[in-house]
Write an enzyme that holds these catalytic residues in place. Structure first.
Site, PDB file in Angstrom:
ATOM      1  N   GLU A 173       0.863  -1.183   0.000  1.00 28.65           N
ATOM      2  CA  GLU A 173       0.000   0.000   0.000  1.00 28.65           C
ATOM      3  C   GLU A 173       0.894   1.226   0.000  1.00 28.65           C
ATOM      4  OE1 GLU A 173      -3.146   0.094   2.898  1.00 28.65           O
ATOM      5  OE2 GLU A 173      -3.916  -1.842   2.259  1.00 28.65           O
ATOM      6  N   HIS A 289      -8.585   9.922   2.686  1.00 29.91           N
ATOM      7  CA  HIS A 289      -8.234   8.795   1.814  1.00 29.91           C
ATOM      8  C   HIS A 289      -8.377   9.258   0.369  1.00 29.91           C
ATOM      9  CE1 HIS A 289      -8.131   4.906  -0.097  1.00 29.91           C
ATOM     10  NE2 HIS A 289      -7.783   4.360   1.052  1.00 29.91           N
ATOM     11  N   ARG A 335      -0.355   8.627   1.482  1.00 30.46           N
ATOM     12  CA  ARG A 335      -1.721   9.093   1.257  1.00 30.46           C
ATOM     13  C   ARG A 335      -1.889  10.604   1.130  1.00 30.46           C
ATOM     14  NH1 ARG A 335      -5.336   5.259   4.975  1.00 30.46           N
ATOM     15  NH2 ARG A 335      -4.803   3.557   3.585  1.00 30.46           N
ATOM     16  N   HIS A 396     -11.095  10.190   6.376  1.00 30.03           N
ATOM     17  CA  HIS A 396     -10.969   8.750   6.561  1.00 30.03           C
ATOM     18  C   HIS A 396     -10.519   8.361   7.966  1.00 30.03           C
ATOM     19  CE1 HIS A 396     -10.277   4.636   5.332  1.00 30.03           C
ATOM     20  NE2 HIS A 396      -8.991   4.699   5.619  1.00 30.03           N
ATOM     21  N   ARG A 431      -0.896   8.711   8.862  1.00 29.46           N
ATOM     22  CA  ARG A 431      -0.854   7.265   9.110  1.00 29.46           C
ATOM     23  C   ARG A 431      -0.540   6.508   7.830  1.00 29.46           C
ATOM     24  NH1 ARG A 431      -4.786   2.997   8.704  1.00 29.46           N
ATOM     25  NH2 ARG A 431      -6.219   4.549   7.884  1.00 29.46           N
TER      26      ARG A 431
HETATM   27  P1  FAD Z   1     -14.317   1.319  15.554  1.00 30.60           P
HETATM   28  O1  FAD Z   1     -14.062   0.047  14.861  1.00 30.60           O
HETATM   29  O2  FAD Z   1     -14.851   2.419  14.710  1.00 30.60           O
HETATM   30  O3  FAD Z   1     -15.303   1.059  16.758  1.00 30.60           O
HETATM   31  C1  FAD Z   1     -15.807   2.114  17.540  1.00 30.60           C
HETATM   32  C2  FAD Z   1     -16.837   1.548  18.491  1.00 30.60           C
HETATM   33  O4  FAD Z   1     -17.195   2.524  19.473  1.00 30.60           O
HETATM   34  C3  FAD Z   1     -18.154   1.135  17.845  1.00 30.60           C
HETATM   35  O5  FAD Z   1     -18.510  -0.113  18.339  1.00 30.60           O
HETATM   36  C4  FAD Z   1     -19.154   2.196  18.305  1.00 30.60           C
HETATM   37  O6  FAD Z   1     -20.472   1.729  18.409  1.00 30.60           O
HETATM   38  C5  FAD Z   1     -18.589   2.523  19.664  1.00 30.60           C
HETATM   39  N1  FAD Z   1     -18.998   3.848  20.168  1.00 30.60           N
HETATM   40  C6  FAD Z   1     -18.693   5.062  19.671  1.00 30.60           C
HETATM   41  N2  FAD Z   1     -19.269   6.029  20.412  1.00 30.60           N
HETATM   42  C7  FAD Z   1     -19.961   5.409  21.404  1.00 30.60           C
HETATM   43  C8  FAD Z   1     -20.778   5.859  22.465  1.00 30.60           C
HETATM   44  N3  FAD Z   1     -21.031   7.152  22.678  1.00 30.60           N
HETATM   45  N4  FAD Z   1     -21.329   4.942  23.287  1.00 30.60           N
HETATM   46  C9  FAD Z   1     -21.118   3.606  23.090  1.00 30.60           C
HETATM   47  N5  FAD Z   1     -20.361   3.126  22.085  1.00 30.60           N
HETATM   48  C10 FAD Z   1     -19.785   4.016  21.257  1.00 30.60           C
HETATM   49  N6  FAD Z   1      -7.277   0.418   8.796  1.00 30.60           N
HETATM   50  C11 FAD Z   1      -6.369  -0.540   8.514  1.00 30.60           C
HETATM   51  O7  FAD Z   1      -5.412  -0.731   9.258  1.00 30.60           O
HETATM   52  N7  FAD Z   1      -6.536  -1.303   7.402  1.00 30.60           N
HETATM   53  C12 FAD Z   1      -7.566  -1.145   6.531  1.00 30.60           C
HETATM   54  O8  FAD Z   1      -7.689  -1.861   5.551  1.00 30.60           O
HETATM   55  C13 FAD Z   1      -8.510  -0.117   6.807  1.00 30.60           C
HETATM   56  N8  FAD Z   1      -9.540   0.115   5.965  1.00 30.60           N
HETATM   57  C14 FAD Z   1     -10.484   1.033   6.308  1.00 30.60           C
HETATM   58  C15 FAD Z   1     -11.596   1.198   5.490  1.00 30.60           C
HETATM   59  C16 FAD Z   1     -12.602   2.073   5.845  1.00 30.60           C
HETATM   60  C17 FAD Z   1     -13.798   2.244   4.953  1.00 30.60           C
HETATM   61  C18 FAD Z   1     -12.493   2.801   7.062  1.00 30.60           C
HETATM   62  C19 FAD Z   1     -13.562   3.759   7.468  1.00 30.60           C
HETATM   63  C20 FAD Z   1     -11.376   2.671   7.862  1.00 30.60           C
HETATM   64  C21 FAD Z   1     -10.368   1.777   7.488  1.00 30.60           C
HETATM   65  N9  FAD Z   1      -9.242   1.599   8.298  1.00 30.60           N
HETATM   66  C22 FAD Z   1      -8.334   0.639   7.985  1.00 30.60           C
HETATM   67  C23 FAD Z   1      -9.130   2.278   9.586  1.00 30.60           C
HETATM   68  C24 FAD Z   1      -9.584   1.295  10.678  1.00 30.60           C
HETATM   69  O9  FAD Z   1     -10.622   0.497  10.185  1.00 30.60           O
HETATM   70  C25 FAD Z   1     -10.059   2.002  11.923  1.00 30.60           C
HETATM   71  O10 FAD Z   1      -9.156   3.008  12.285  1.00 30.60           O
HETATM   72  C26 FAD Z   1     -10.181   1.018  13.064  1.00 30.60           C
HETATM   73  O11 FAD Z   1     -11.006  -0.052  12.684  1.00 30.60           O
HETATM   74  C27 FAD Z   1     -10.757   1.707  14.289  1.00 30.60           C
HETATM   75  O12 FAD Z   1     -11.035   0.734  15.254  1.00 30.60           O
HETATM   76  P2  FAD Z   1     -11.620   1.165  16.658  1.00 30.60           P
HETATM   77  O13 FAD Z   1     -11.842  -0.089  17.410  1.00 30.60           O
HETATM   78  O14 FAD Z   1     -10.770   2.205  17.249  1.00 30.60           O
HETATM   79  O15 FAD Z   1     -13.008   1.887  16.298  1.00 30.60           O
HETATM   80  C1  SIN Z   2      -7.593   0.989   2.286  1.00 31.26           C
HETATM   81  O1  SIN Z   2      -7.909  -0.187   2.138  1.00 31.26           O
HETATM   82  O2  SIN Z   2      -7.230   1.717   1.367  1.00 31.26           O
HETATM   83  C2  SIN Z   2      -7.662   1.567   3.654  1.00 31.26           C
HETATM   84  C3  SIN Z   2      -6.497   1.125   4.412  1.00 31.26           C
HETATM   85  C4  SIN Z   2      -6.320   1.958   5.628  1.00 31.26           C
HETATM   86  O3  SIN Z   2      -7.006   2.950   5.838  1.00 31.26           O
HETATM   87  O4  SIN Z   2      -5.435   1.618   6.407  1.00 31.26           O
END
Ligand code: FAD
Ligand code: SIN
Length: 577
Positions: A173, A289, A335, A396, A431
Site C-alpha cells: 500500500e 483517503h 496518502r 478517513h 498514518r
Molecule cells: P471502531 O471500529 O470504529 O469502533 C468504535 C466503536 O465505538 C463502535 O462499536 C461504536 O459503536 C462505539 N462507540 C462510539 N461512540 C460510542 C458511544 N457514545 N457509546 C457507546 N459506544 C460508542 N485500517 C487498517 O489498518 N486497514 C484497513 O484496511 C482499513 N480500511 C479502512 C476502510 C474504511 C472504509 C475505514 C472507514 C477505515 C479503514 N481503516 C483501515 C481504519 C480502521 O478500520 C479504523 O481506524 C479502526 O477499525 C478503528 O477501530 P476502533 O476499534 O478504534 O473503532
Molecule cells: C484501504 O484499504 O485503502 C484503507 C487502508 C487503511 O485505511 O489503512
C-alpha cells in the site's frame, strides 16, 4: 472560540442515587478491533470463570468485563476495513524497514518507541488472531505483484514461525516499501477481524456485551474515573460503575460531508474524555483517503489503496496518468501526497473527480481479489474490468485523539484509551495504510491487560458514589438537529478539508461560535442531540489546532503556509479539557 474549547462538564443532569446501576471490574466502551481486543486480554488476565451454563445454574457472579456499543456490536469502522493489516511476516521484510516507512510517513511527529513496539508485536497478535480462527487470504489466490519487491533487507525479527513464509498473500500500500499487508476475503479484511473477535468475545464467560447502549459521559469522582452514564432506548439512562474504564470509541470521520466512516464515528469518546479533563493532541491531523467512489447519490464507498498496490493507475479527466509527476512512488506515494495531487488535478482539469483504472488487470483476478468493490461498482452499472472508476478524496482517519502514555493511560486515573480515539504517537502527522488495525490489535490488547492488572491490584469491590448534576433548564426551542449536523459536515469539508487557509478557518470559527450559542446550552434526551454536541466540540478543536499550526505537514496542508517548518512546528498541539 474559547467557549468552543470550554464545554459544559456533563451533557445532561442526573442524580446517581435515582438511576439504575450496574457494576463491573472493567468497562469497555466500543466494540471495534480495539475494544474487542481490550476485552479479550482483560479477560485473560482476570482468569477463567465457570462456563455460561454452570454459572447460570449456580447463580454465580456475572462476567467481570462489560463491553457497550452504541449501535449493533458490528457497526463500526473496523467492519469496513478493506485493504488489510500491515505486519512483518516475510523473509523479504524486516521490522526495521516497516518502522522506517512508518516514521517517514509520520513526518517527524511519531513516537519512535511506540512505533517500534507496535510493529514488533504485530506478528504475535496476528498469530493469536489466526489461532482464534481468522482466515487471511493465501498467496495461491492471488496474482504475482507487479511492484518491485527489491533485495531482501537484513532480517531483524519476524517470528521464527513465519521466517520461512506463512503462505499468506502480502500486498503493498502507499508508503510501504515492501509487500506486507495481509488481507481477508479479498477486500473485506475488517469483516474477518471483527467477526473473529466477536465470536471469541461471545464465547468468553468473563465478558458481557450490551449493544444499542450510548455512553453519554464519563463519571469522574474524587479525581478518578468511576465508570459512565449510559442510555438505552428501552431502559433509558443508567449508570455503570467500573473499577477501570477503557475508551475504544473510534474516530470522528462523520465531522465531514465526504467520509468513508461508519455512522457511529462521531467522536463521542474523544469529546467525553475532553469534558472529563483528559488531554487531546494532534487534532489537526485528519487523514483524507485519496480514492473513494464518487457517484452522486452513492455513499462514499472506499476503493482500497490495495488496488493501487496491485497495479491500479490514477488518471485525470483527460485520461493522463498523473502521479509520476508528483512523487517517485507514483500511485503508491503516501496518502497525503496522493490526496493533494488528486485535488490539484481536479482543479487543473476543472473536474469534480479523477479516475482509477484497473482495466489492464485480469477480470478473474479483480473478481477474486476485490469482490466487494466489484459488486459495489456493479450496483452503479460500472464494470471495473472495462470502465474507469470515478474517485476523489474523503475524510478517513483521525490521527489525533486522547493522549495516552505507553501504558494506554489517559492521565485520568483508571481511564484508558485505545484504537482510533487514542493518540499513542504511532501515526504522527500521517498514518501509513493498514497500520491502524495493527495498532488497534496491539494497543487494544495492552489497554485490556493494563486495566485488568490494575483491577486485580485494587482492594475491595467496585462501589457507587453519590453524584448529583443539575442542569439549568434552557427552553428547548425546536431545533432541526439533522440540518445543523449536515451544515456542520459541509462547513468542515469546505473549511478544514484537504486544503486549509486562514480565511476559511476564520469562517468556520465564526459559524461554529453561532451554533455553539444555541446548541451547546441545551439538554438533549436522545443520541442525536448528544452526538451533535460532541461533533460541535470536536469540530471546534480540529479548527483551533488547524489554525494554530502555521505550516504544512503530513495530512495537514495549509495553502497559506505550504512549507514544513521544523524549527517552529516539530511538536504536538495539545488541548487539556
Ligand atoms: P471502531 O471500529 O470504529 O469502533 C468504535 C466503536 O465505538 C463502535 O462499536 C461504536 O459503536 C462505539 N462507540 C462510539 N461512540 C460510542 C458511544 N457514545 N457509546 C457507546 N459506544 C460508542 N485500517 C487498517 O489498518 N486497514 C484497513 O484496511 C482499513 N480500511 C479502512 C476502510 C474504511 C472504509 C475505514 C472507514 C477505515 C479503514 N481503516 C483501515 C481504519 C480502521 O478500520 C479504523 O481506524 C479502526 O477499525 C478503528 O477501530 P476502533 O476499534 O478504534 O473503532
Ligand atoms: C484501504 O484499504 O485503502 C484503507 C487502508 C487503511 O485505511 O489503512
Amino acid at each position: 472560540m474559547d467557549d468552543v474549547i470550554l464545554p459544559r462538564r456533563y451533557l445532561v443532569g442526573f442524580d446517581t442515587a435515582q438511576l439504575p446501576e450496574l457494576f463491573t471490574e472493567v468497562l469497555v466502551i466500543g466494540s471495534g478491533v480495539a475494544g474487542l481486543s481490550a476485552a479479550l486480554s482483560a479477560a485473560e488476565v482476570a482468569g477463567p470463570l465457570p462456563t455460561r451454563a454452570s454459572s447460570a445454574s449456580s447463580g454465580a457472579h456475572p462476567a467481570k468485563i462489560l463491553i457497550v456499543s452504541k449501535d449493533k456490536l458490528g457497526e463500526n469502522n473496523t467492519m469496513r476495513a478493506q485493504g488489510g493489516i500491515a505486519v512483518v511476516l516475510s523473509p523479504g521484510d524486516s521490522f526495521r524497514c516497516h518502522i522506517k516507512d512508518t516514521l517517514e510517513a509520520g513526518q517527524g511527529l511519531c513516537d519512535q518507541k511506540v512505533v517500534k513496539e507496535v510493529i514488533r508485536n504485530g506478528p504475535v497478535r496476528i498469530k493469536e488472531l489466526i489461532g482464534l480462527g481468522a482466515n487471511f487470504d493465501r498467496a495461491v489466490n492471488s496474482v504475482p505483484h507487479g511492484t518491485g519487491h527489491g533485495p531482501p533487507p537484513p532480517e531483524d525479527g519476524p517470528l521464527a514461525l513465519y521466517r520461512s513464509g506463512t503462505g499468506l498473500d502480502l500486498t503493498k500500500e502507499g508508503g510501504h516499501s515492501r509487500p506486507r499487508v495481509i488481507h481477508g476475503r479479498g477486500d473485506s479484511t475488517g469483516m474477518v477481524v471483527e467477526e473473529t473477535l466477536l465470536e471469541a468475545v461471545e464465547g468468553n464467560t468473563n465478558i458481557d456485551t450490551m449493544d444499542h447502549c450510548f455512553a453519554i459521559d464519563l463519571l469522574v469522582v474524587e479525581g478518578a474515573c468511576r465508570g459512565a452514564l449510559l442510555w438505552h432506548k428501552q431502559k433509558g439512562r443508567f449508570i455503570v460503575w467500573a473499577g477501570e474504564t477503557i475508551l475504544a470509541t473510534g474516530g470522528c470521520g462523520q465531522l465531514y460531508r465526504e467520509t468513508t466512516n461508519s455512522v457511529v464515528a462521531t467522536g463521542d469518546g474523544t469529546a467525553m474524555a475532553y469534558r472529563a479533563g483528559a488531554t487531546l493532541q494532534d487534532m489537526e491531523f485528519v487523514q483524507f483517503h485519496p480514492t473513494t467512489l464518487y457517484i452522486a447519490g452513492a455513499t462514499r464507498a472506499l476503493i482500497t489503496e490495495a488496488m493501487r498496490g496491485e497495479g491500479a493507475i490514477l488518471r485525470n479527466k483527460w485520461g493522463e496518468r498523473f502521479m509520476p509527476r508528483y512523487h517517485p512512488m507514483a500511485e503508491l506515494a503516501p496518502r497525503d501526497v496522493v490526496s493533494q495531487s488528486i485535488l490539484h488535478e481536479m482543479q487543473l482539469t476543472e473536474h469534480t473527480h479523477v479516475y482509477l483504472d484497473v482495466t489492464h488487470l485480469p477480470r478473474e483476478f479483480l473478481g477474486s481479489r476485490f469482490p466487494h468493490i466489484c459488486s459495489t461498482c456493479k450496483s452503479f452499472h460500472i464494470d471495473i474490468s472495462k470502465e474507469l472508476i470515478p474517485v476523489r478524496p474523503s475524510a478517513h482517519y483521525m490521527m489525533g485523539g486522547i493522549k495516552v502514555d505507553a501504558r494506554t493511560r489517559t492521565g485520568i486515573p483508571h481511564l484508558y484509551a485505545c484504537g482510533e480515539t487514542a493518540s499513542t504517537g504511532m501515526h504522527g502527522a500521517n498514518r501509513l495504510g493498514s497500520n491502524s488495525l495493527l495498532e488497534g490489535l496491539v494497543y487494544g490488547h495492552k489497554a485490556g491487560r493494563e486495566a485488568s492488572l490494575s483491577s486485580k491490584r485494587r482492594h475491595g469491590k467496585v462501589r457507587p458514589y453519590p453524584l448529583e448534576v443539575s442542569m439549568e433548564a434552557k427552553r428547548l426551542r425546536r431545533l432541526d438537529l439533522e440540518d445543523i449536523r449536515d451544515s456542520l459536515k459541509s462547513l468542515m469539508w469546505r473549511c478544514a478539508g484537504v486544503e486549509r487557509d486562514e480565511k476559511h478557518l476564520k469562517e468556520a470559527t465564526d459559524t461554529l461560535a453561532q451554533w455553539w450559542e444555541y446548541v451547546m446550552d441545551k439538554e438533549f434526551h436522545t443520541p442525536e442531540g448528544w452526538e451533535l454536541q460532541n461533533m460541535i466540540l470536536l469540530a471546534g478543536l480540529v479548527i483551533r489546532a488547524t489554525q494554530d499550526r502555521k505550516e504544512s505537514r503530513g495530512a495537514h496542508y495549509r495553502k497559506d503556509y505550504p512549507q514544513r517548518d521544523d524549527r517552529h512546528w516539530k511538536r504536538h498541539i495539545t488541548f487539556r479539557g
